[in-house]
Design an enzyme around this catalytic site. Structure first.
Site, PDB file in Angstrom:
ATOM      1  N   HIS A  78       6.140  18.510   6.760  1.00 17.42           N
ATOM      2  CA  HIS A  78       5.395  17.371   6.236  1.00 17.42           C
ATOM      3  C   HIS A  78       5.006  17.578   4.779  1.00 17.42           C
ATOM      4  CE1 HIS A  78       4.739  17.179  10.647  1.00 17.42           C
ATOM      5  NE2 HIS A  78       4.984  15.906  10.431  1.00 17.42           N
ATOM      6  N   TRP A 106       0.841  -1.206   0.000  1.00 20.18           N
ATOM      7  CA  TRP A 106       0.000   0.000   0.000  1.00 20.18           C
ATOM      8  C   TRP A 106       0.876   1.257   0.000  1.00 20.18           C
ATOM      9  CZ3 TRP A 106      -0.504   3.691   3.990  1.00 20.18           C
ATOM     10  CH2 TRP A 106      -1.639   4.502   3.957  1.00 20.18           C
ATOM     11  N   LYS A 123      -3.033  13.828  16.366  1.00 22.76           N
ATOM     12  CA  LYS A 123      -3.131  12.442  16.805  1.00 22.76           C
ATOM     13  C   LYS A 123      -4.590  11.995  16.970  1.00 22.76           C
ATOM     14  CE  LYS A 123       1.297  12.073  16.927  1.00 22.76           C
ATOM     15  NZ  LYS A 123       2.110  11.939  18.125  1.00 22.76           N
TER      16      LYS A 123
END
Length: 763
Positions: A698, A18, A112
């Site tokens: 990121h 994946w 999170k």
């Protein structure tokens, strides 16, 4: 007949196929049609595996290209305005842009998922009107039915949880936002019912947190509406990660099934079940296999628990499942042949847990005699581990019993330390630095793999690491950064690296789990008493320090992050494991200081994610976390500067504990929050050194000078310039070399411009 169910299955594939497909697509090496076909193959393989394991209720729609919260937002057309969305079904590239950013727009915030190490993309409402642009659960239900003949159980995040975890609306209007979504959920359920679906799993983990009466009242109204919209479709409201405080109200919701966690509830759900009973007309989806940890189920003990549950619930109305989605554990333990036998026999990953579910369903239905052999196997494996020398280290246990002999407070208050450190380091105002890691290029990974396979000698590998370190020390000096790092080229992972060098850890070869997007981590297994063995970071840090006249930070991972990012033994309290780790790290800090490294960063990005979901449990957790950190660090002299790094996640929840850590400098990831974190500092003063990440690592985009300058200026409105550090918001391990260097050039230039403005203002 007792049935089995699965809440969710890992997406990544047994060999991370994946992840590989995703990254090839992002790199332009895979056409969209081929990518979609590969993803379909992976998805159907996972469903077929669950079918072969004998799972009765197989989830469909738990599979994702990135994240299930992002999937839900895209399903409702909730695409932030900056992405120039024109309506209709969200394209694949728009979907990925929301998660990863684009040349024109920054990515959505990532944080999170409750108290796990999984990250979700935070949905943004911001004046958007939700519309059902894609009945995603229906698509996956039909796919499973048509291609595999599976009568799947569609899964979807519930409206209460979805809105509570989203942003971009006035807090006092959250109920109105939920009501906007209810007709869309109703349409989803109606179309599923018409297609022949029998059950739907609507996940409301928010119910396991500390919630108020208004949430429960709205929940009752919402589910009454949804049930009336599709009366023949059975709804299971699924909770996990904790117990339900308002048990009676939750089990009385107008639905057909309730999913409860009997692993992480600390006995509270069972107590409520016994005290208040359970509606006879409903099905209890009982989470009795640990979905978050990798230890083999104690079948004997779990059957005793199931007997207690069956005193209240009939066998026909009991479904056995894991405590939560198996997304949080690796795929299979079958390939981990290298583990110590005493450990290998005591673990169970997703596939093994599916087997445990069917065994427990059989045992609950037919009696323990039906699975007596398997019961004895599990008992023997767990007993052998418990009696092993690995869990009986006398030195470690002696130190844990005499913690009062170890200093855990700094010698002087921060102002006095700061004055001493200013004299030692001679840094400019607004010093620039990075969080620690530099790009782990394909070549770096290739050399490490050759070394691990024995194709590269230890000496040759160390020379290569020194070569990379020297290269990046030179780059940092050319960039004119003020405080340098060695780059961490020898480290695969910030937790794995240390675990490999400490006693009490075991490491897998293939046990990957998803952290965010395609980013997968391979958590260590803390199976025994943790102890320091040899210096872990001294050689590389001292080498880097010899290459420059500028300060070089020693880089360690903190005890709570190592704890929270590992699979932890479950026979003793987590706080005791944390203190074992802290004592081991304390010795490493001593080694660094003794070798002339007097600026040391001990990263704790995972403190917030371990925060209990219940308010009443948080103070104890945070006190234990602070103590473990100080046990590892607070004994140093005043001229040693202790840094830490944390990832952004509702900073206001832990600001008092951050203060209590008593570090000299803290850096915090905040760029994706678009400055929201600063409101915490407007309401709560912070009087120690601090670096708020000024650009998002990121995303592959290179930030503009104006963007970073704006972030710095915004921070300086509420923070003292003399305390402020300038840094990226996280490590640079996952970025490419070019984009890393170019982004840091912009960051340093922004720092210089801001210094000029500050000096001009003084004049």
């Amino acid at each position: 007949m007792v049935k089995s169910s699965n809440i969710g299955y890992p997406r990544i594939g047994e060999n991370r196929e994946w992840k590989k497909a995703l990254e090839q697509y992002w790199a332009g090496k895979l056409e969209q049609k081929t990518f979609l076909k590969e993803m379909e193959t992976i998805r159907l393989t996972h469903l077929k595996k669950q079918q072969e394991k004998g799972i009765d209720f197989i989830p469909v729609g738990d599979f994702s290209f990135y994240d299930h919260m992002l999937d839900t937002a895209a399903m409702f057309g909730l695409v932030p305005k900056r992405f120039d969305y024109k309506g209709g079904e969200v394209s694949l590239d728009q979907y990925f842009s929301i998660a990863r950013g684009s040349k024109k727009a920054v990515a959505s915030e990532m944080t999170k998922w409750f108290n796990t190490n999984y990250h979700y993309i935070v949905p943004e409402f911001d004046g958007l009107t939700p519309t059902l642009v894609d009945n995603r659960p229906l698509r996956f239900y039909q796919e499973a039915k048509e291609k595999l003949g599976i009568q799947g159980k569609p899964v979807v995040i519930g409206p209460i949880t979805f809105v509570k975890l989203a942003k971009g609306y006035e807090e006092n209007k959250w109920q109105e936002v939920v009501q906007q979504l209810v007709p869309l959920y109703a349409q989803i359920l109606q179309e599923l019912s018409l297609a022949g679906a029998e059950w739907v799993q609507i996940e409301e983990p928010i119910l396991a947190t500390t919630i108020g009466a208004e949430e429960l009242v709205l929940c009752q109204t919402v589910y009454q509406t949804l049930k009336e919209a599709a009366p023949s479709l059975k709804i299971n409201v699924q909770t996990y990660f904790e117990s339900i405080d308002q048990y009676q109200q939750v089990v009385s919701l107008p639905v057909d099934g309730i999913g409860l966690d009997f692993v992480y509830d600390e006995g509270a759900n069972l107590t409520s079940l016994k005290k208040y009973g359970f509606p006879q007309e409903k099905v209890l989806f009982a989470g009795v296999v640990d979905g978050r940890n990798i230890w083999r189920n104690d079948l004997q003990r779990t059957l005793v628990l199931l007997d207690e549950i069956l005193d209240v619930v009939t066998k026909e109305n009991l479904v056995i499942q894991a405590s939560c989605s198996l997304l949080h554990v690796p795929v299979t333990a079958a390939n981990e042949k290298q583990l110590e036998p005493v450990v290998g026999e005591a673990i169970a990953f997703a596939d093994e847990k599916l087997t445990e579910l069917t065994l427990l369903a059989k045992g609950a239905a037919e009696g323990k005699e039906a699975i007596s052999f398997e019961i004895q196997e599990s008992t023997n494996a767990l007993t052998s581990l418990q009696k092993s020398s690995y869990r009986n280290n006398q030195d470690v246990q002696y130190n844990i019993n005499h913690l009062q002999t170890f200093a855990a407070e700094r010698q002087a208050a921060f102002p006095e330390r700061m004055a001493i450190q200013e004299s030692v380091f001679q840094l400019p105002i607004l010093p620039t630095t990075t969080i620690g890691s530099f790009p782990q290029t394909q070549e770096v990974r290739k050399q490490r793999l050759k070394w691990r396979k024995g194709e590269l000698s230890q000496e040759a590998y160390e020379q290569y690491i020194e070569q990379e370190t020297k290269k990046w020390i030179s780059i940092q000096e050319e960039l004119e950064l003020d405080v340098l790092v060695h780059g961490e080229f020898e480290r695969t992972d910030m937790v794995e690296y240390f675990g490999e060098k400490l006693a009490g850890f075991q490491f897998t070869k293939f046990a990957w789990v998803q952290s965010y997007g395609s980013r997968c981590v391979k958590p260590p297994i803390i199976f025994g008493d943790v102890a320091f063995q040899n210096p872990m970071t001294v050689k590389e840090t001292v080498y880097a320090k010899q290459l420059t006249s500028k300060p070089v930070k020693g880089m360690l991972t903190g005890p709570i992050t190592i704890l929270n990012w590992s699979f932890v033994r479950n026979d003793i309290k987590r706080s005791e494991v944390a203190n074992q780790i802290a004592l081991a790290l304390r010795k490493e800090v001593e080694e660094l200081v003794n070798n002339g490294i007097n600026m040391i960063q001990v990263d704790e990005p995972a403190i917030r994610e371990g925060l209990p979901l219940k308010q009443q449990k948080r103070e104890t957790y945070l006190q234990n976390a602070v103590y473990a950190f100080k046990l590892a660090t607070a004994f140093v002299e005043n001229d040693t500067q202790i840094h830490t790094h944390m990832c952004y996640a509702d900073f206001e929840d832990i600001i008092d504990s951050i203060e209590a850590l008593d570090v000299d400098v803290i850096s915090i990831e905040m760029s994706r929050s678009h400055g929201e974190l600063l409101t915490s500092f407007e309401e709560n003063s912070y009087d120690k050194g601090i670096g708020l990440g000024v650009y998002d690592i990121h995303s592959p985009r290179i930030p503009a000078l104006e963007e970073i300058t704006r972030n710095i200026d915004r921070a300086l409105q509420v923070l003292e310039p003399k305390l402020f550090w300038i840094n990226p918001d996280c490590g640079l391990k996952t970025r490419g070399e070019y984009e890393t260097i170019e982004a840091l050039k912009v960051m340093v230039e922004a720092a210089k411009e801001t210094r000029k403005k500050l000096f001009a203002a003084k004049v």
